[in-house]
Design an enzyme around this catalytic site. Structure first.
Site, short mmCIF file in Angstrom:
data_model
loop_
_atom_site.label_atom_id
_atom_site.label_comp_id
_atom_site.label_asym_id
_atom_site.label_seq_id
_atom_site.Cartn_x
_atom_site.Cartn_y
_atom_site.Cartn_z
CG HIS A 124 80.62 32.00 71.18
ND1 HIS A 124 81.95 32.26 70.91
CD2 HIS A 124 80.62 31.31 72.37
CE1 HIS A 124 82.70 31.77 71.90
NE2 HIS A 124 81.92 31.20 72.78
CG ASP A 161 83.53 33.58 77.71
OD1 ASP A 161 82.49 33.40 78.37
OD2 ASP A 161 84.06 32.69 77.01
ZN LIG Z 1 83.04 31.00 77.16
#
Ligand SMILES: [Zn+2]
Length: 341
Positions: A124, A161
């Site tokens: 992220h 993910d």
């Molecule tokens: Zn995640």
């Protein structure tokens, strides 16, 4: 002799974010499980700190300095989810350094495969923005290093993910040198990664976002891997495959609603291994999320059992489900091979 490797460092345990799903116990759980399997024969290697110039190839020096200074001052909350303490900077340098070292070992032939199992996770973290528990985008730094230091021209980053890897998406948005493929639940944090985001400029077509609905499970993921990711990879012909390996798409994970099983992760890994064998390129994994400790540990072990096995598992027929067919049809504009799916 080429052996599988496991990169880690005690600094991962010092990044103490308090009562937080992304916690040191994640690493402890993984390592307890791997110890039960004799580490699948992996050589355990201490992750070095990432070199400054390797890190700044993805994250501007001013951003890196900001993280360093915030940690040195005792830390704090970067946003509601992303907390740092004094020890977080060292942990983050090691987390990026482990992924980079894994790439070095894979590309020199010293390692047959491996996992960089450090925290904080990375996918992220955008070049100039920490978010979603992530400070530096470990897999992106490692992929960029493969291009810069090893002269590779094509790297595949497969991000399974459950959250969209917005950081990696941002890092390679405008380049064909990294094919970024993300399977993620949508809608879900961080809200990016629609199928319409295909990259930009020279990178148009080399960002592949495949959002899936809550409740999706093993059958859809296996179908996407076999009928979308595999033909994509065979067209692209990467020289290295990196898995951005989060395990929060597991059905028991508290942060999302995709319902993969532990066996589902093994099946995904099997397809990736067959691909790597067919392309004759190495494959390694970099830990991302996964917040149910039991599911995280078991799924990591399931992936590593397949990665470290002497041979890839034999292929089985995987049903082409409508969502995978639709994804292939969508991608055929940039990837003609997918028109045949
Ligand atoms: Zn995640």
């Amino acid at each position: 002799m080429s052996r599988p490797v496991y990169l880690s460092h005690p600094a991962s345990l010092e990044h103490d974010t308090g009562a937080h799903p992304e916690r040191a116990a994640r690493i402890v759980a993984i390592e307890q499980e791997l110890a039960r399997h004799d580490w699948f024969g992996m050589e355990r290697i201490e992750a070095p700190r990432v070199a400054a110039e390797t890190l700044t190839a993805v994250h501007p020096a001013r951003y890196v300095r900001g993280i360093e200074e915030l940690c040195a001052a005792g830390g704090g909350a970067i946003d509601a989810d992303t907390i740092v303490v004094e020890a977080s900077y060292e942990a983050a340098l090691r987390a990026a350094g482990g992924a980079v070292r894994l790439v070095d070992l894979l590309l020199s032939g010293e390692a047959s495969t491996g996992l960089s199992a450090l925290r904080p996770p990375g996918h992220h973290a955008e070049p100039s923005r920490a978010m979603g528990f992530c400070l530096f985008d470990n897999v992106a730094v490692a992929a960029q290093h493969a291009l810069d230091a090893h002269g590779l021209e094509r790297v595949l980053v497969l991000d399974w993910d459950v959250h969209h890897g917005n950081g990696t998406n941002a890092a390679f948005h405008a380049t064909p040198a990294v094919l970024f493929v993300s399977l993620h639940e949508w809608p879900l944090y961080p809200g990016t990664g629609p199928a319409s985001d295909v990259g930009s400029g020279a990178g148009a077509g080399y960002t592949v976002n495949v959002p899936v609905a809550a409740g999706s499970g093993d059958a859809l993921y296996a179908s996407l891997l076999e009928h979308v990711v595999a033909p994509l990879a065979l067209s692209y012909r990467p020289q290295l495959i990196l898995i951005s390996a989060g395990f929060d798409a597991h059905r028991d994970d508290p942060l999302a609603c995709v319902e993969l099983t532990t066996g589902g992760f093994a099946a995904l890994t099997g397809t990736v291994r067959r691909l790597a064998a067919e392309l004759e390129v190495p494959v390694g994994a970099v830990l991302e999320g996964g917040y149910n400790l039991t599911a995280l540990a078991a799924s990591t072990a399931a992936m590593l059992r397949v990665l470290t096995a002497p041979d890839p598992p034999t292929a089985t027929d995987v049903l082409l489900v409508p969502q995978a067919q639709a994804a292939a049809a969508r991608l055929a504009e940039h990837w003609p091979a997918l028109a045949a799916v």
